[in-house]
Design an enzyme around this catalytic site. Structure first.
Site, PDB file in Angstrom:
ATOM      1  N   LYS A   1       3.959  -7.116  11.918  1.00 18.40           N
ATOM      2  CA  LYS A   1       3.160  -7.388  10.713  1.00 18.40           C
ATOM      3  C   LYS A   1       3.508  -8.748  10.104  1.00 18.40           C
ATOM      4  CE  LYS A   1       1.838  -5.217   6.359  1.00 18.40           C
ATOM      5  NZ  LYS A   1       1.522  -3.931   5.756  1.00 18.40           N
TER       6      LYS A   1
ATOM      7  N   ARG B   1       0.835  -1.194   0.000  1.00 16.53           N
ATOM      8  CA  ARG B   1       0.000   0.000   0.000  1.00 16.53           C
ATOM      9  C   ARG B   1       0.874   1.250   0.000  1.00 16.53           C
ATOM     10  NH1 ARG B   1      -2.978   0.118   4.807  1.00 16.53           N
ATOM     11  NH2 ARG B   1      -4.415   1.630   3.909  1.00 16.53           N
TER      12      ARG B   1
ATOM     13  N   ARG C   1      -1.706   4.508  14.490  1.00 13.35           N
ATOM     14  CA  ARG C   1      -0.514   4.183  15.271  1.00 13.35           C
ATOM     15  C   ARG C   1      -0.833   4.218  16.742  1.00 13.35           C
ATOM     16  NH1 ARG C   1       3.412   7.402  11.769  1.00 13.35           N
ATOM     17  NH2 ARG C   1       3.548   5.945  10.041  1.00 13.35           N
TER      18      ARG C   1
END
Ligand code: BTN
Length: 327
Positions: free
Chosen positions: A190, A125, A324
């Site tokens: 991630k 992305r 975040r």
């Protein structure tokens, strides 16, 4: 350079035993020097190969190559025409987009999926690169046509995240979480990413490409380049044939997509809020130049994130939002 000979060398070496240049040369009908060039090509694609004088070449980690027939067999249901496996592509998302542009998927049922062993131009992305070394992860893209058009896709990336996390739980991975709008986390790092793109918008229907990358066992050469905390499946302790992982994920994704097509994201709100790893925590929401600080209250029926600031709740949508944890 990647051709039928490179493929043959890859298949021969996959199991992880030493293969000498001479043996490989005889097998492929070429010289040892030419074998060296193919080995280099495989290394350039991110395959971790080392050589020992007198023994030959060997993979640092054995791999089970993806096989279209095996994934289809594991899925059952006669869907082999819907799954393809390529060895090296630029990007599986681009490959599906090209097929849409060329009209090759006009009469295909939604769900056509292409896996690749390596991507030379894998995309994430926000214009980021998605590191895609050969045989180290899963990279795939699925095509889906929405007859009701783009408005019917609200919340789609969240639903895809749910499919991935539920599939990984079935495979035995614990401590998973989803980060709005579409990252899969393991222990706060991630593990997988989703890139959804729109192609060939007609007046009513639209064609969507759902791209997914799941880290399986990333080589050191690649991990040095990744600029954010990441995890791979090897760290979760599961060590499964990638064909099994691929088929399990595809089965969950097909089920989720069928439900999503009929009922939209509202059918998934509760499932999302169970795995959202930021619910109830302080967050910063970045929208362009704007930063909104507050407490995440999960998502609404369209997949927007609800943020509470100064006692008031507001919902935010859109692709440019990032989230975040506050320091
Ligand atoms: C992200 O930035 O989190 C999204 C990553 C998506 C990567 C996958 S890998 C398969 C497909 N092809 C691409 O070029 N990108 C997606």
């Amino acid at each position: 350079m990647f051709n039928a000979t490179t493929q043959k060398i890859l298949s021969t070496m996959a199991a992880g035993q030493f293969c000498s240049g001479e043996e490989l040369g005889q097998l492929c009908g070429i010289s040892r020097a030419a074998i060296g060039k193919h080995i280099q090509a495989l290394q350039q694609l991110g395959l971790d190969i080392y050589s020992v004088t007198g023994k030959g070449y060997r993979l640092a980690t054995p791999i089970t190559l993806l096989q279209q027939g095996e994934i289809s067999r594991l899925l059952g249901d006669n869907i082999e025409h819907q799954v393809a496996v390529e060895t090296v592509v630029g990007s599986t998302n681009e490959l599906i987009k090209d097929k849409i542009k060329q009209g090759e998927l006009i009469s295909a049922a939604s769900g056509y999926t292409v896996f690749a062993e390596a991507q030379t131009a894998g995309r994430g992305r926000r214009g980021r690169t998605w590191a895609s070394p050969l045989g180290a992860s899963l990279y795939f893209s699925m095509h889906w046509r929405f007859e009701q058009g783009i408005s019917a896709t609200m919340g789609l990336s969240l639903a895809v995240g749910i499919a991935l996390s539920e599939a990984l739980v079935e495979l035995g991975v614990n401590e998973l979480g989803l980060k709005w709008p579409n990252d899969v986390y393991y222990q706060g790092r991630k593990l997988a990413g989703i890139l959804i793109e729109l192609e060939g918008q007609g007046s009513d229907s639209c064609d969507i490409v759902i791209g997914v990358g799941i880290n399986v066992q990333l080589p050191d050469s690649v991990t040095e380049q990744i600029d954010q905390p990441f995890a791979d499946l090897a760290q979760t302790g599961i060590n499964l044939d990638r064909n099994v992982i691929a088929a399990t994920i595809l089965r969950h994704l097909m089920q989720v997509m069928n439900t999503f097509e009929q009922r939209g994201f509202s059918a998934f709100v509760e499932r999302w809020n169970v795995v959202d790893c930021f619910v109830g925590t302080p967050v910063n929401l970045l929208i362009g130049q704007r930063t909104i600080s507050g407490i995440s209250r999960g998502v609404d029926a369209q997949g927007g994130i609800v943020v509470e600031s100064d006692g008031e709740q507001q919902t935010y949508y859109g692709g440019e939002i990032s989230l975040r944890k506050q320091q």
